[in-house]
Write an enzyme that holds these catalytic residues in place. Structure first.
Site, PDB file in Angstrom:
ATOM      1  N   GLU A  87       0.845  -1.190   0.000  1.00 24.82           N
ATOM      2  CA  GLU A  87       0.000   0.000   0.000  1.00 24.82           C
ATOM      3  C   GLU A  87       0.884   1.246   0.000  1.00 24.82           C
ATOM      4  OE1 GLU A  87      -3.651   1.823   2.745  1.00 24.82           O
ATOM      5  OE2 GLU A  87      -2.093   0.580   3.667  1.00 24.82           O
ATOM      6  N   LYS A 190     -10.317   0.535  -1.267  1.00 27.05           N
ATOM      7  CA  LYS A 190     -10.246   0.280   0.172  1.00 27.05           C
ATOM      8  C   LYS A 190     -11.488   0.807   0.872  1.00 27.05           C
ATOM      9  CE  LYS A 190      -7.194   1.160   4.161  1.00 27.05           C
ATOM     10  NZ  LYS A 190      -5.941   1.843   4.562  1.00 27.05           N
ATOM     11  N   CYS A 223      -4.781  -3.236   4.091  1.00 29.87           N
ATOM     12  CA  CYS A 223      -4.394  -2.727   5.405  1.00 29.87           C
ATOM     13  C   CYS A 223      -5.502  -2.846   6.457  1.00 29.87           C
ATOM     14  CB  CYS A 223      -3.896  -1.291   5.285  1.00 29.87           C
ATOM     15  SG  CYS A 223      -2.868  -0.757   6.688  1.00 29.87           S
TER      16      CYS A 223
END
EC number: 3.5.1.12
Length: 511
Positions: A87, A190, A223
């Protein structure tokens, strides 16, 4: 035909995991593949709050992409069929909504449009990064996953319920995946942002996968997503056994170090996880790995190590999709029925004696602890109605470090809101009980133990972290229908830092 049948039977591998705890079958064809992840020391914009021109943004990103090129070639030379970058690895982080604009590209939806940026660069303007990544995949004949910011125009509406931002565009933290010929095959936005002022949360969670000829289906998430139900658990519920996890993870001991939770998720969800972190010592970012339910190839830098990137390459088995239960739930993990765990002289399983408890903060949560002061013991500790039990035996009776077993059940509210039930054995930071729950990286004491909790969730993620940030595979993991989860381990190779059962109560997150 009989000969062919015999050959097919010989190709079918049955792998016994955790001393026959997990029985994981793999495909008869393409029984394994070679995966690679590259932990990248990202070259940052020194002033991310100041907007830059597209030209200057491209010059900045080129420095990181040049390193990607080198590592893609290295991975290909080692036989990698899929390569994952972290990321924020191309552009960096800490931008504002306006200062990131020069870095944005509008990424077409591969579900609506078939496009190979390498062979058709003129189709979409301002897609230099997409083109470079596509050609990287094509040149090295491997699948490639990277992370970059995406700009998607949205219709401005006067409705109060409209999710379109006032400036008329969505800005998303985005994974992109390319086929080995450069075709763009997946785009994931995300969903669970972590203090990302430059990005928007997509209107709905996206469940994004792509298919490969060597390992079947891969799922994408990023994440902070790993701590939440959507989209991560939804991917697992749909039978996706290979998951890709780019991250920029700031490590936090004793329960959420990067490699600690990466392995815990792989074990708890019974999946393969390709996890790759940024390397940034100032922000305590390091820790990447290639995990299966029975193996781990990982890297974790320590203080004093050179601040540099690290390529990991490993051959891993193709995990077969589980049988999906009627109603759409995931299948149940096969577990052992042996209940003969006991480290006491009398194993008739009497109720554990009561020990003095104390309260201490760990990971900003108020845990109830019991000290482990005896050479062996059977200890129960409760936080409200949630209880954990530890049976333990020290391997050296004269150990000088202080340990405690703790329990927590409640809503974590610092840097995110999520509901937990946690059982954890920790080495305390000093010799006073007030130090229990502090960050510790090294330990000398070793114990055989069985840690057990009665969880109100089936989503429990186990981990064992030993001295100098070394992972150990649990000897066994048992999940009972009544919610009881047990982790057993003996003959620890390193001093024990943390043993943990990290339960996520997703259904209580919004209460």
């Amino acid at each position: 035909m009989a000969h062919r049948k015999e050959m097919r039977e010989k190709m079918l591998l049955v792998i016994t995991v955790f001393a026959s705890i997990y029985l994981v079958s793999v495909f008869a064809v393409d029984t394994s593949y070679v995966a690679a992840v590259y932990e990248h020391k990202v070259i940052l914009n020194p002033d991310p709050h100041t907007p830059v021109s597209r030209h200057d943004a491209l010059q900045h990103m080129k420095k990181n992409l040049d390193i990607y090129e080198e590592q893609a070639a290295r991975a290909a030379q080692q036989g990698a069929q899929i390569l994952v970058f972290p990321e924020d690895g191309i552009h960096g982080f800490n931008f504002t909504r306006s200062s990131i604009v020069g870095y944005l590209e509008t990424i077409p939806n591969p579900q609506e449009e078939s496009w190979n940026p390498c062979t058709e660069p003129e189709r979409h303007n301002n897609t230099e990064v997409l083109q470079r990544l596509s050609c990287m995949a094509r040149r090295n004949n491997l699948y490639l996953v990277a992370n970059m910011p995406d700009l998607q125009p949205c219709p401005l509406k006067t409705s109060p319920s409209s999710t379109c931002p006032p400036d008329g565009r969505w800005q998303f933290n985005t994974n992109v995946a390319f086929r080995s010929d450069g075709l763009l095959v997946a785009r994931y936005h995300k969903h669970n942002l972590y203090f990302e002022a430059s990005c928007d949360t997509p209107p709905e969670p996206e469940i994004i996968t792509f298919d490969t000829p060597f390992a079947g289906k891969f799922g994408l998430f990023i994440c902070f997503d790993i701590l939440f139900h959507d989209p991560t658990v939804l991917l697992v519920q749909r039978g996706v056994r290979q998951l890709i996890f780019p991250t920029a993870w700031m490590n936090q001991l004793p329960l959420l170090d990067s490699i600690q939770f990466q392995q815990a998720f792989s074990l708890g969800a019974n999946v393969t996880l390709l996890a790759v972190n940024i390397r940034n010592d100032r922000l305590i970012m390091t820790g990447s790995g290639i995990y299966t339910p029975f193996s781990a190839t990982y890297h974790h830098a320590r203080k004093g190590d050179p601040e540099e990137g690290r390529l990991l390459v490993a051959r891993v088995p193709v995990l077969e999709p589980p049988e999906v239960e009627a109603g759409g739930g995931e299948s149940t993990i096969s577990v052992a029925t042996d209940s003969g765990y006991c480290y006491q002289d009398n194993c008739d399983d009497p109720p554990p004696p009561s020990y003095p408890t104390f309260i201490s903060s760990m990971m900003y949560d108020t845990f109830t602890f019991v000290l482990l002061n005896e050479t062996q013991g059977d200890v129960k500790v409760c936080n409200g109605t949630f209880c954990c039990r530890l049976q333990y035996r020290w391997l050296l009776q004269d150990h000088k470090e202080l340990y405690a077993v703790g329990a927590f059940a409640g809503i974590h509210t610092v840097n995110g809101r999520y509901a937990l039930q946690v059982c954890a054995v920790v080495r305390c930071g000093g010799l006073d009980q007030s130090s229990c729950g502090q960050e510790v990286e090294e330990a000398e004491s070793k114990m055989d133990f069985l840690l057990e909790g009665n969880f109100e969730t089936k989503y429990v993620y186990p981990s064992i972290l030993t001295s100098r940030l070394v992972l150990e595979q649990p000897e066994s993991l048992q999940k009972a229908p009544d919610g009881r989860v047990t982790i057993k381990h003996s003959n620890t190779k390193g001093g024990l830092v943390t043993a943990c059962l990290y339960g996520r109560m997703y259904h209580l997150d919004n209460e």
